[in-house]
Enzyme design. Structure first.
Site, PDB file in Angstrom:
ATOM      1  N   LYS A 177      41.251  30.683  43.378  1.00  0.00           N
ATOM      2  CA  LYS A 177      42.156  31.543  44.142  1.00  0.00           C
ATOM      3  C   LYS A 177      43.094  30.697  45.005  1.00  0.00           C
ATOM      4  O   LYS A 177      42.739  29.588  45.385  1.00  0.00           O
ATOM      5  CB  LYS A 177      41.346  32.450  45.082  1.00  0.00           C
ATOM      6  CG  LYS A 177      40.562  33.547  44.404  1.00  0.00           C
ATOM      7  CD  LYS A 177      39.812  34.381  45.428  1.00  0.00           C
ATOM      8  CE  LYS A 177      39.002  35.485  44.774  1.00  0.00           C
ATOM      9  NZ  LYS A 177      39.817  36.523  44.134  1.00  0.00           N
ATOM     10  N   ARG A 179      32.175  41.621  37.673  1.00  0.00           N
ATOM     11  CA  ARG A 179      31.728  42.383  36.500  1.00  0.00           C
ATOM     12  C   ARG A 179      30.713  41.604  35.674  1.00  0.00           C
ATOM     13  O   ARG A 179      29.857  42.182  35.008  1.00  0.00           O
ATOM     14  CB  ARG A 179      32.948  42.815  35.671  1.00  0.00           C
ATOM     15  CG  ARG A 179      33.774  41.679  35.151  1.00  0.00           C
ATOM     16  CD  ARG A 179      35.172  42.090  34.736  1.00  0.00           C
ATOM     17  NE  ARG A 179      36.099  42.183  35.860  1.00  0.00           N
ATOM     18  CZ  ARG A 179      37.376  42.537  35.761  1.00  0.00           C
ATOM     19  NH1 ARG A 179      37.896  42.842  34.581  1.00  0.00           N
ATOM     20  NH2 ARG A 179      38.134  42.596  36.818  1.00  0.00           N
TER      21      ARG A 179
HETATM   22  N1  BES Z   1      36.360  39.693  44.737  1.00  0.00           N
HETATM   23  C1  BES Z   1      37.530  39.820  43.977  1.00  0.00           C
HETATM   24  C2  BES Z   1      38.284  41.122  44.224  1.00  0.00           C
HETATM   25  C3  BES Z   1      39.050  41.215  45.505  1.00  0.00           C
HETATM   26  C4  BES Z   1      40.240  40.561  45.654  1.00  0.00           C
HETATM   27  C5  BES Z   1      38.604  42.027  46.511  1.00  0.00           C
HETATM   28  C6  BES Z   1      40.951  40.696  46.820  1.00  0.00           C
HETATM   29  C7  BES Z   1      39.329  42.180  47.678  1.00  0.00           C
HETATM   30  C8  BES Z   1      40.508  41.502  47.831  1.00  0.00           C
HETATM   31  C9  BES Z   1      37.219  39.772  42.486  1.00  0.00           C
HETATM   32  O1  BES Z   1      36.161  38.956  42.145  1.00  0.00           O
HETATM   33  C10 BES Z   1      38.424  39.223  41.817  1.00  0.00           C
HETATM   34  O2  BES Z   1      38.749  38.097  42.069  1.00  0.00           O
HETATM   35  N2  BES Z   1      39.071  40.044  40.985  1.00  0.00           N
HETATM   36  C11 BES Z   1      40.247  39.641  40.325  1.00  0.00           C
HETATM   37  C12 BES Z   1      40.185  40.152  38.921  1.00  0.00           C
HETATM   38  C13 BES Z   1      41.283  39.603  38.048  1.00  0.00           C
HETATM   39  C14 BES Z   1      41.048  38.136  37.794  1.00  0.00           C
HETATM   40  C15 BES Z   1      41.296  40.367  36.775  1.00  0.00           C
HETATM   41  C16 BES Z   1      41.439  40.234  41.082  1.00  0.00           C
HETATM   42  O3  BES Z   1      41.351  41.376  41.532  1.00  0.00           O
HETATM   43  O4  BES Z   1      42.423  39.525  41.258  1.00  0.00           O
HETATM   44 MN    MN Z   2      36.742  36.950  41.856  1.00  0.00          MN
END
Ligand code: BES
Ligand code: MN
Ligand code: ZN
Length: 555
Positions: free
Chosen positions: A264, A338
Site C-alpha cells: 500500500k 477474503r
Molecule cells: N483492509 C483493506 C480494505 C480497506 C482499505 C479498508 C481502506 C479500509 C480502508 C483490504 O485488505 C484491501 O486492501 N482491499 C483492497 C482490495 C483490492 C486490492 C481489490 C482495496 O480495497 O483496495
Molecule cells: Mn489489504
C-alpha cells in the site's frame, strides 16, 4: 463501569448522593413543585436553557441537594438518539471534574421506553471510554458508577441490555485501537481467552500447526509473509440446548495490513492497524453475550494474521489451495481479507449453523459507496438480510444491502485457478462479496463490509466499536423468537434462571456458573493483558501520530 437502577421521582432525585447529577430535560417539560423543577424553571425563564437536543447547562447545586454539581441536558422530544446525544454532551462537560459517582435523572422524561434507557446507558459507556494503553500519562475516566433514577418500574431491561452492550463495545474499541505491535494475532488470541471467564463462554485458540492440519492453505499463504504466527480463534457461547444449531460470526483479524508484496502507499497506512475490527466486533459481541446470557447458541470464528511483504511472502500470480479445495490465483496480495475469510467460512460448515455472518474491513470500495454512515450488507438469504437490516435500525448501527448478481463474478475468472482473488476496480465491494459467496454455499450467509464504519479517521481517529450494536441486537432478536426460547426452556429446571430479561446488577446469575459472575469477570477481562511499569510503557509506546485529515470520514 457499574450501573445501578433506582426508582426515584424528581423530588427524590434532588436528594440522591452523588458527585454530579445529570438531569435529562425534554423541551415540553412540565415542572412540579419539587426543588429540581424549580431549578429547571429558573434556567428556562432566564433564557439559558430550553431543552433542545444536545443543549447542556452546568450548575452548582443549590443548598440541600445530594450532589454538588447539576447538569441540565436537553433531550428535545425524548427520542433515544437525542437522549444519547444529551448524555454524551453532559458527560463531556464533566470529563475534567473529579466525578466518581454520577446520578442520571430520567424522572423528568415522559414515560421513557426501555430503548431510551438503553441508549442512555450506552452513551455513558461511549462518553467515558478513553484509550490509555500506550500513553504514559493519559488517565481513564474517573466515573465508576452511574445510578439511573427513573419512574417506578422503568429501565430494568434497558439497563441490563445497555450495560452488557456497553462492555462489548468498549472491548471492541479497545482492541481495535491498540497498535499493531500491541495487538498481534497472539495477543488477540490471549484477549479472546480472557472471555472464557464469562459464564457459558468457551474459547479455543489454534496456531500454525493445527491450521495446517485443517488444510487452510489460503489463510496460511497470507500469514507466510510475517514473523508473527497466525491464530485461528474459536469462541462458543452456549446459551441454549446443545441440540439447537448455532449462529456463527466470522471476523477478519488482520492485525496489520501493509498490502503484502502488492504494498500500500504510505499515506494513512497506520490506519491498517484497524484491519482487525471485524475480529474485534466478534470479541465484543461475545463479551456482551457473556454478560447478558441470552438463550441462544453462537459460535465465533476469527482468522488472524499480519499481511506483510517478505522473502517468504505470497506473490502476485501465486496459486493457493483453500480448505474447500478450490484453488485461488492471488492477483493482488492486498486482497488478503477474503483469503483468510474463505477458509474460516469453510470451517464454519462443521457447526451445521442456522446462519453465518462474516464481518470484515474488506474493501476501500465500500468506503466509497457508503461512507462512514452505513456498513455494506450482502446476503444470499432474504430473511437473514432483513433480520440484520432491522437489527441495525433498532440499534442505530446502520447497514445497507448491496447486490450479489452473478454477473458481478465475471471478473474473478482466470485461466490458472478456480477463481482469482480480485476483479477490476468497478464494484469492488460487490466482487469481494462474490468471491466470499463461493465459500458460503452450505448455509444462509451474510457479509458485513465495515471498512467505512469500524473506525474514524481525522482528529477523532479511533475505533467505533461497530457493528457490535447491530450484531448483539440481531442475536437478542433471534433469542427472543419462540423456537429458540422453547428449546432452551426444555433444558432448564423450573425456577431456574430467567428466560429473557437479564439481571441489572451482577446478583442474578445462572446457578451453574455462580462462581464466575459477570461482575467478577469484568475487572479481569478489562485488565490490560500486559502489566506495564511506567518505563516499559514508555519504551513500548509508539511515536506520537499527528492527527491528519484524510479521505476517511472524520467525527
Ligand atoms: N483492509 C483493506 C480494505 C480497506 C482499505 C479498508 C481502506 C479500509 C480502508 C483490504 O485488505 C484491501 O486492501 N482491499 C483492497 C482490495 C483490492 C486490492 C481489490 C482495496 O480495497 O483496495
Ligand atoms: Mn489489504
Ligand atoms: Zn485488509
Amino acid at each position: 463501569m457499574d450501573f445501578a437502577l433506582k426508582n426515584a421521582d424528581l423530588a427524590a432525585a434532588a436528594n440522591e448522593k452523588a458527585d454530579a447529577l445529570v438531569v435529562l430535560v425534554p423541551e415540553g417539560f412540565k415542572p412540579g413543585t419539587d426543588a429540581l423543577s424549580a431549578l429547571i424553571q429558573t434556567a428556562r425563564s432566564a433564557g439559558d436553557f430550553e431543552g433542545k437536543p444536545g443543549q447542556t447547562l452546568q450548575l452548582y447545586a443549590p443548598a440541600g441537594f445530594g450532589a454538588r454539581r447539576v447538569t441540565l441536558a436537553g433531550v428535545g422530544a425524548g427520542l433515544a438518539r437525542h437522549v444519547a446525544q444529551a448524555v454524551r454532551s453532559a458527560l463531556g462537560g464533566l470529563k475534567d471534574s473529579p466525578v466518581r459517582k454520577l446520578a442520571l435523572v430520567l424522572a423528568a422524561l415522559d414515560q421513557p421506553g426501555e430503548d431510551v434507557v438503553r441508549a442512555a446507558v450506552l452513551a455513558c459507556g461511549d462518553a467515558t471510554y478513553v484509550y490509555t494503553y500506550t500513553k504514559a500519562k493519559a488517565r481513564a475516566s474517573t466515573i465508576g458508577r452511574v445510578t439511573l433514577l427513573s419512574p417506578a418500574g422503568i429501565g430494568r431491561q434497558g439497563v441490563a441490555e445497555g450495560r452488557a452492550l456497553a462492555e462489548g463495545i468498549a472491548f471492541a474499541k479497545e482492541w481495535g485501537n491498540r497498535p499493531g505491535n500491541h495487538a498481534t494475532p497472539t495477543l488477540l488470541g490471549q484477549a479472546a481467552r480472557t472471555l472464557a471467564r464469562l459464564p457459558r463462554v468457551q474459547v479455543e485458540v489454534l496456531g500454525p500447526k493445527e491450521v495446517a492440519a485443517l488444510g487452510m492453505g489460503s489463510f496460511i499463504a497470507v500469514a507466510k509473509g510475517s514473523v508473527e504466527p497466525l491464530r485461528f480463534i474459536v469462541l462458543r457461547y452456549n446459551g441454549a440446548a446443545k441440540s439447537v444449531a448455532p449462529h456463527v460470526l466470522v471476523g477478519k483479524g488482520i492485525t496489520f495490513d501493509t498490502g503484502g508484496i502488492s504494498i500500500k502507499p504510505a499515506g494513512e497506512m497506520d490506519e491498517m492497524k484497524f484491519d482487525m475490527c471485524g475480529a474485534a466486533s466478534v470479541l465484543g459481541t461475545f463479551r456482551a453475550l457473556g454478560e447478558f446470557q441470552p438463550a441462544i447458541n453462537v459460535v465465533g470464528l476469527i482468522a488472524s494474521c499480519e499481511n506483510m511483504p517478505d522473502g517468504q511472502a505470497l506473490k502476485p500470480g501465486d496459486v493457493v489451495t483453500s480448505m474447500s479445495g478450490q484453488t485461488i490465483e492471488v492477483l493482488n496480495t492486498d486482497a488478503e481479507g477474503r483469503l483468510v475469510l474463505c477458509d474460516a467460512l469453510t470451517y464454519a460448515e462443521r457447526f451445521k449453523p442456522q446462519s453465518v455472518v462474516d464481518i470484515a474491513t474488506l474493501t476501500g470500495a465500500c468506503v466509497i459507496s457508503l461512507g462512514g454512515v452505513r456498513s455494506g450488507l450482502f446476503s444470499t438469504d432474504e430473511a437473514l438480510a432483513a433480520d440484520l437490516q432491522a437489527a441495525g435500525e433498532q440499534a442505530g448501527d446502520l447497514c445497507w444491502r448491496l447486490p450479489l448478481d452473478d454477473d458481478y463474478a465475471d471478473g474473478l475468472k482466470t485461466h490458472f485457478a478456480d477463481v482469482a482473488n480480485v476483479a477490476g476496480r468497478a464494484g469492488g465491494a460487490i466482487t469481494a462479496a462474490k468471491f466470499l459467496q463461493r465459500f458460503a454455499s452450505a448455509y444462509p450467509w451474510a457479509h458485513l463490509d465495515i471498512a467505512g464504519t469500524a473506525w474514524k479517521g481525522g482528529a477523532a481517529k479511533g475505533s467505533t466499536g461497530r457493528p457490535v450494536g447491530l450484531l448483539f441486537q440481531y442475536l437478542l432478536n433471534l433469542a427472543a423468537k419462540p423456537a429458540a426460547a422453547d428449546a432452551v426452556a426444555a433444558t432448564r429446571k423450573p425456577g431456574g434462571r430467567r428466560k429473557t430479561a437479564a439481571p441489572v446488577a451482577a446478583e442474578v446469575v445462572p446457578a451453574k456458573a455462580a462462581r464466575r459472575t459477570p461482575a467478577a469477570t469484568v475487572a479481569a477481562v478489562a485488565a490490560p493483558a500486559v502489566r506495564k511499569t511506567a518505563s516499559a510503557r514508555k519504551a513500548a509506546a509508539p511515536a506520537p501520530v499527528r492527527a491528519r485529515r484524510g479521505a476517511r470520514p472524520a467525527a
